[in-house]
Design an enzyme around this catalytic site. Structure first.
Site, short mmCIF file in Angstrom:
data_model
loop_
_atom_site.label_atom_id
_atom_site.label_comp_id
_atom_site.label_asym_id
_atom_site.label_seq_id
_atom_site.Cartn_x
_atom_site.Cartn_y
_atom_site.Cartn_z
N SER A 130 0.77 -0.97 0.00
CA SER A 130 -0.02 -0.03 -0.11
C SER A 130 1.00 1.35 -0.01
O SER A 130 1.58 1.64 -1.17
CB SER A 130 -0.87 -0.05 1.23
OG SER A 130 -1.98 0.98 1.20
N LYS A 166 -13.53 6.76 -7.62
CA LYS A 166 -12.87 8.31 -7.66
C LYS A 166 -11.55 8.04 -6.89
O LYS A 166 -10.49 8.74 -7.49
CB LYS A 166 -13.94 9.19 -6.89
CG LYS A 166 -13.47 10.41 -7.23
CD LYS A 166 -14.28 11.59 -6.44
CE LYS A 166 -13.79 12.95 -6.40
NZ LYS A 166 -14.60 13.86 -6.03
#
Length: 378
Positions: A94, A130
């Protein structure tokens, strides 16, 4: 003889001082504002000591997006070559993957892995898509600046893929495979890297490594940017303010203000859901209404339910590890339910006791007036 010995000592001292200085910054665990302070501290030291390079050692499952972006910005704007490295026994996922790829040279030990940077913790598909597009574009821009394959890097975010160190090296995602710092410095010896438009040649053999220790400032910043700590400070601050203003003289309103100020510091660096924060505020307002417009506990119960719901929705950090959200929801739900129930009961009882004291005082005044009233004689 003495002169020869003196010259030899001076030469040995000069040689030891001529060793390349490398500043090492270890990033372990979740990335937060404390990590940002540690990195800034390391780069300040590197600039003061005119270090040959900065070595960032990674072992992290992810962390705060805003903190990650600050660290990446520091690396990308550095005037000193930055080597990012995942050592044996560590991994970089991540947010860690983003930091790893931002170095001028990215390296990994065999047996380690990177990737899986898909944003998590969203309540709607639109919001998720998004954010995925934003993080993917952000990582692509870093890859482009460092000459990495954008199509593979994008899949870390859009498809959540992970690569072993060997796979990442073969695909050109990282630059070096090295099982130790010594091997890493040997392999990059003589490499020319572009540092903000200037070509810098690395000479790191016989390196002198200076490790950066976390300061009190970085420890405090890390503590206050922990999402669970922020949540607790926010909740305690709200209830302390209510109790403090409903029972003047106790001084809890000061505690409440301090807790809320500290919580606001954390909310500045944490991605949070405004709806969750609004629900917590509505819950607090309902409790205040219960104090002045008694509804036999209906508003108090509604206050608890809404505060618990708002607390669960509060944090929405896209680069935190998935395990964080699995435990966070249950932990926060349980803690907010316990704290809200106890505090609501305490606030209502304190306010009822205060009203009772006022009534008793009024009654005693009336009795005193009656006792002083002259009796009529027939």
């Amino acid at each position: 003889m003495r002169r020869t010995l003196t010259i030899a000592v001076i030469l040995l001292f000069a040689i030891s001082q001529a060793k390349a200085l490398v500043v090492e910054i270890d990033i372990k665990g979740e990335i937060n504002q404390g990590t940002v302070e540690l990195v800034k501290q390391g780069f300040d030291l590197a600039e003061r000591e005119k270090a040959q390079a900065v070595l960032i050692v990674l072992d992290t499952p992810g962390g705060l997006l805003s903190s990650t972006k600050e660290i990446v910005s520091t690396i990308m704007n550095s005037e000193i070559p930055v080597i990012t490295y995942v050592p044996k026994g560590a991994f970089s996922a991540s947010a860690g993957t983003i930091i790893l790829l931002s170095g001028h040279i990215s390296a990994m030990a065999n047996g380690t892995s990177l990737g899986s940077a898909t944003p998590v913790g969203f309540t709607s598909e639109e919001e998720k898509n998004k954010t995925i597009n934003y993080v993917a574009s952000y990582l692509e821009s870093i890859a482009e600046a460092r000459g990495k394959p954008k199509e593979i890097v994008r899949k870390f975010v859009t498809e959540g893929i992970s690569l072993t160190a060997r796979e990442a090296y073969e695909k050109g995602v990282i630059d070096v495979l090295a099982d130790s710092r010594e091997e890493l410095f040997e392999k990059v010896e003589g490499w020319r890297v572009n540092v903000n438009g200037k070509n810098v040649t690395l000479h790191l053999k016989g390196e002198r490594i200076v490790e950066v220790s976390s300061s009190l400032k970085s420890e405090i910043a890390g503590f206050l940017s922990n999402p669970i700590v922020v949540f607790l400070l926010l909740l305690i601050g709200i209830y302390a303010l209510i109790i403090g203003f409903s029972t003047p003289g106790v001084g809890l309103e000061i505690v409440g203000i301090v807790c809320l100020i500290l919580a606001l510091f954390g909310l500045q660096v944490i991605e949070f859901d405004y709806l969750g924060l609004i629900l917590i505020m509505i819950g607090a307002i309902l409790l205040i209404f219960e104090l002045f417009i008694p509804t036999h506990g209906i508003l108090a119960i509604a206050s608890i339910v809404i505060i618990v719901l708002g607390s669960v929705m509060l944090v929405k950090e896209p680069l935190m590890p998935e395990d964080f959200y699995r435990s966070f929801i249950y932990l926060v739900a349980g803690m907010s339910l316990g704290i809200a129930s106890f505090m609501t009961f305490a606030v209502v009882k304190i306010f009822q006791t205060r009203k009772l004291k006022v009534r008793v005082g009024e009654l005693s005044e009336k009795l005193e007036r009656l006792s002083n009233f002259p009796m009529a004689r027939g």
